[in-house]
Design a protein around this motif. Structure first.
Motif, PDB file in Angstrom:
ATOM      1  N   UNK A  26     -19.055  35.084  37.265  1.00 29.01           N
ATOM      2  CA  UNK A  26     -19.720  35.222  35.958  1.00 29.01           C
ATOM      3  C   UNK A  26     -19.277  34.131  34.998  1.00 29.01           C
ATOM      4  N   UNK A  30     -11.556  43.524  28.475  1.00 32.92           N
ATOM      5  CA  UNK A  30     -11.139  43.258  29.854  1.00 32.92           C
ATOM      6  C   UNK A  30      -9.700  43.676  30.136  1.00 32.92           C
ATOM      7  N   UNK A  79     -15.583  47.290  33.521  1.00 30.31           N
ATOM      8  CA  UNK A  79     -17.034  47.441  33.334  1.00 30.31           C
ATOM      9  C   UNK A  79     -17.441  48.909  33.411  1.00 30.31           C
ATOM     10  N   UNK A 123     -25.690  35.859  39.298  1.00 30.76           N
ATOM     11  CA  UNK A 123     -25.601  35.653  40.742  1.00 30.76           C
ATOM     12  C   UNK A 123     -26.418  34.444  41.164  1.00 30.76           C
ATOM     13  N   UNK A 180     -27.245  40.206  35.065  1.00 25.73           N
ATOM     14  CA  UNK A 180     -26.489  40.261  36.321  1.00 25.73           C
ATOM     15  C   UNK A 180     -27.151  39.412  37.389  1.00 25.73           C
ATOM     16  N   UNK A 232     -18.665  35.712  29.252  1.00 25.97           N
ATOM     17  CA  UNK A 232     -19.119  37.070  29.473  1.00 25.97           C
ATOM     18  C   UNK A 232     -17.996  37.976  29.965  1.00 25.97           C
ATOM     19  N   UNK A 233     -17.112  37.418  30.774  1.00 25.36           N
ATOM     20  CA  UNK A 233     -16.118  38.282  31.398  1.00 25.36           C
ATOM     21  C   UNK A 233     -14.703  38.028  30.916  1.00 25.36           C
ATOM     22  N   UNK A 234     -14.413  36.837  30.560  1.00 28.91           N
ATOM     23  CA  UNK A 234     -13.034  36.532  30.243  1.00 28.91           C
ATOM     24  C   UNK A 234     -12.226  36.470  31.513  1.00 28.91           C
ATOM     25  N   UNK A 260     -17.333  38.423  42.911  1.00 28.58           N
ATOM     26  CA  UNK A 260     -18.546  38.259  42.115  1.00 28.58           C
ATOM     27  C   UNK A 260     -18.240  38.231  40.632  1.00 28.58           C
ATOM     28  N   UNK A 261     -17.173  38.911  40.221  1.00 28.81           N
ATOM     29  CA  UNK A 261     -16.808  38.868  38.810  1.00 28.81           C
ATOM     30  C   UNK A 261     -16.353  37.471  38.425  1.00 28.81           C
ATOM     31  N   UNK A 318     -22.639  42.134  38.841  1.00 26.66           N
ATOM     32  CA  UNK A 318     -23.394  41.106  39.556  1.00 26.66           C
ATOM     33  C   UNK A 318     -22.810  40.872  40.948  1.00 26.66           C
TER      34      UNK A 318
END
Lengths: 443, 248
Positions: free
Chosen positions: B239, A22, A90, B209, B205, B243-245, B235-236, A131
């Motif tokens: 999450x 990230x 991403x 959502x 994904x 998954x995203x940090x 939207x990020x 998403x």
């Protein structure tokens, strides 16, 4: 330098970008460095170089070199557009991996292997789907359905052509084989009736991955199909061309008309891009040098306008929305960007009317000589796109931008400004597109 | 070892072909009827295994090996995706990413599966005996019909992927008749793995959502929704953190 290094470098770049996770700045730096180095390298290589790797012959021909340079340049601009967004972390590894696979199939001598690597390369962009909304995931899922379906049809062709060598009097085998290429052309170029998937995929947010599909993947598919037909001229038959032409005309008409009911400017942009693709395919089916040149010119122009629209959408979605509307705010930046967006979408659909030569002949003029209904279909399509964009831009303003505060970040504004200047130059000098097309179309 | 196994399975394909084809059709029917994702991996493995057993006498062992390897990779991706999401699912939330309620009703799906069987029977009787052996026609037609119905009835991207794989299997059975190239066959198997990888990502994904935002009143399935698009950054944030940090 062996051109295979380019493939290795791109795939290594994808792995490195993914390894940074990230950390957006590092990911973007790796992505941009990879594509810029690859672009510079491919421009410096002399065409005609070949090598053997994994028991396969790899060749860099002149049209492949131009295609690779185009792919690296477009991906670099897409990465610049993505740079300001959270999506970059991403999208970057996925974009690099996809470009790496497209480079593989461009360099591979064996066309059957290329045709099987192509679906894998086409599937990779779905991994970059965010998403953002259920619509994006649904659109990408629909896109996923069509990609691998043509494989069995294509694999049957060598067997059928083999029958022809055993029994040369049975010409029907060639006719049957020629029809088997049609599903690949329809599904991989996303023509009607599967053209709605990418618009749905794009419908929320900045359409970065769908733009990659429209600009890089579809051009690579067209290039590969033309190479395939060049190598197997017996499969380039008039009935198949007529069928492809009919699907291209349906894409032009229904793509434009359905823009009226789209939910967002990104989806309308997708429709405009597909209508232009339909016109480009029509140019290919005319089976003439002029048609092919017109097709190349319109694809070159489409790349510029779609990138401008994509950059504008990315900048618009970067402006933070405030829950409480504040009065007496003029919001000049938002209005300016919406105007640029409208300009870019309109330019995408009006490209065929631009004069490509000093005599003033546009793509529509060239293609209408053989296809008389094209002008009317294009006008209907134009009306649909214009209505659709007015409606969706107004919707975007009312639901989000009229409440938004602040200015556009510099990183987002810069690609918009540069691409706008480039598109204005193209509008003043559309003959540049013809010169670009001359280098793109395979000889 | 693999060659021994193939030698062991070859007579099975010859003596129990009817049972194997029936087994493949039953497995496909189960895939069509069940709306959940938990059983996709084992049922897919059963169906793919049957197809490979039926084909192993016509194919070189390298081809069978590449297919078997790809099948295990696909089943593993299915399994990991389902387990990860089940683990992540907060208590009280509905199962993830169901597009419409109707597609989750087992009686509706049973009707769909019955219609698929009816279609298969009609198509086999219409086109079958003249071109291909009867059993081969049955399994090829069934896999094609299963593909169409899986895509139509798919509540999630994982089900859609199972339909795509059924189509690929039908194509493979026909391609096996034409002395297939092992390299092309292996690449095709790799494409299957990428399809499932993409579907698993899209499923994740969709689930992110669904879990974070309940469906809006204007959300429609054809992309003509009237709800305003959300920026990707919002939207990020929705999450799950593992998954995203945290974005920098």
């Amino acid at each position: 330098m062996n051109p295979l290094w380019l493939v290795g470098l791109t795939l290594a770049g994808a792995v490195a970008a993914a390894a940074f996770g990230r950390r957006r700045v590092y990911v973007i730096a790796v992505g941009l460095a990879t594509t810029i180095v690859c672009y510079a390298a491919i421009r410096s290589l002399a065409p005609g170089q070949s090598g053997i790797f994994l028991q396969q012959e790899w060749v860099l021909d002149s049209s492949g070199q131009v295609l690779l340079a185009y792919m690296y340049a477009t991906t670099t601009i897409l990465l610049l557009i993505a740079a300001a967004n959270e999506q970059a972390a991403y999208n970057t590894p996925v974009l690099l991996a996809a470009v790496g696979l497209f480079a593989v199939l461009t360099l591979l001598r064996s066309q059957w292997l290329s045709l099987l690597i192509l679906p894998a390369a086409m599937l990779v962009p779905t991994l970059g789907t965010l998403p953002a909304s259920p619509s994006a995931a649904r659109g990408a899922t629909r896109y996923l359905i069509w990609v691998t379906l043509p494989i069995p049809f294509l694999l049957v062709i060598p067997a059928l052509l083999g029958q022809m060598t055993v029994r040369p009097q049975e010409v029907e085998w060639v006719t049957r084989s020629a029809w088997l290429v049609l599903p690949a052309a329809l599904l991989w170029l996303n023509l009607f009736p599967v053209d709605a998937a990418t618009s749905l995929w794009a419908s929320d947010g900045a359409p970065l991955m769908p733009s990659f599909v429209w600009l890089v993947q579809q051009v690579a598919v067209l290039h590969l199909l033309l190479r395939f037909w060049q190598a197997h001229p017996s499969l380039w038959t008039q009935p198949v061309l007529s069928a492809l032409e009919a699907f291209a005309l349906l894409t032009i008409l229904l793509g434009g008309v359905s823009a009226v009911i789209q939910a967002s400017p990104s989806a309308v942009l997708g429709k405009a891009a597909m209508v232009t693709m339909g016109i480009a395919v029509l140019g290919v089916t005319q089976n003439s040098a002029e048609g092919l040149l017109a097709s190349g010119a319109i694809l070159a122009g489409r790349s510029s306008t779609v990138l401008l629209a994509c950059a504008t959408l990315a900048a618009l979605y970067q402006i933070p929305a405030e829950p409480v509307p504040e009065e007496n705010q003029q919001r000049y930046w938002q209005k300016l960007l919406l105007m640029v967006l409208a300009l870019a979408i309109t330019a995408t659909i009006t490209l065929p009317a631009l004069p490509l030569s000093q005599e003033g002949a546009g793509v529509l003029g060239i293609l209408s000589q053989q296809e008389t209904v094209l002008q009317r279909l294009w006008q209907l399509s134009l009306a649909g796109i214009v209505l659709g964009q007015i409606r969706t831009i107004w919707l975007l303003w009312k639901t989000r931008l009229c409440r938004s505060m602040g200015r556009v970040p510099m990183v987002s504004g810069l690609p918009v400004a540069l691409l706008l200047l480039w598109c204005l130059y193209l509008a003043l000098e559309p003959q540049v597109l013809t010169r670009l097309a001359l280098t793109v179309v395979p000889r | 070892m693999l060659t021994d196994l193939i030698a062991l399975l070859e007579p099975l394909a010859a003596t129990h072909a009817i049972q194997l084809v029936s087994g493949a059709i039953v497995a496909g029917t189960v895939l069509l009827i069940l709306p959940g994702d938990a059983l996709i991996a084992p049922v897919f493995l059963v169906q793919r295994g049957i197809v490979l057993v039926l084909l192993c006498s016509h194919l070189p062992w390298q081809v069978v090996a590449s297919s078997a390897l790809a099948s295990f990779a696909i089943a593993l991706i299915y399994l990991i995706t389902v387990l990860r999401l089940n683990h992540r699912q907060a208590p009280g939330h509905p199962p993830a990413a169901r597009s419409t309620a109707l597609l989750n009703h087992i009686p509706f799906r049973m009707l769909g599966a019955a219609l698929a069987l009816l279609f298969t029977s009609a198509l086999v009787h219409r086109f079958g005996p003249a071109t291909l052996p009867s059993l081969m026609t049955w399994i090829v037609v069934w896999l094609l019909v299963q593909c169409a119905f899986s895509v139509l009835l798919a509540p999630t991207a994982l089900h859609t992927a199972s339909g795509i794989l059924a189509f690929a299997d039908a194509g493979r059975i026909l391609y096996a008749l034409a002395s297939p190239d092992p390299l092309l066959w292996g690449l095709w198997a790799a494409c299957d793995v990428v399809v499932v990888l993409g579907a698993a990502h899209l499923y994740t994904s969709q689930t992110a959502v669904t879990v974070s935002t309940p469906p809006g009143p204007h959300d429609t399935s054809d992309g003509t929704a009237q709800d305003p698009p959300r920026p990707p950054s919002e939207s990020l944030e929705s999450l799950p953190s593992e998954d995203t940090g945290t974005p920098e």
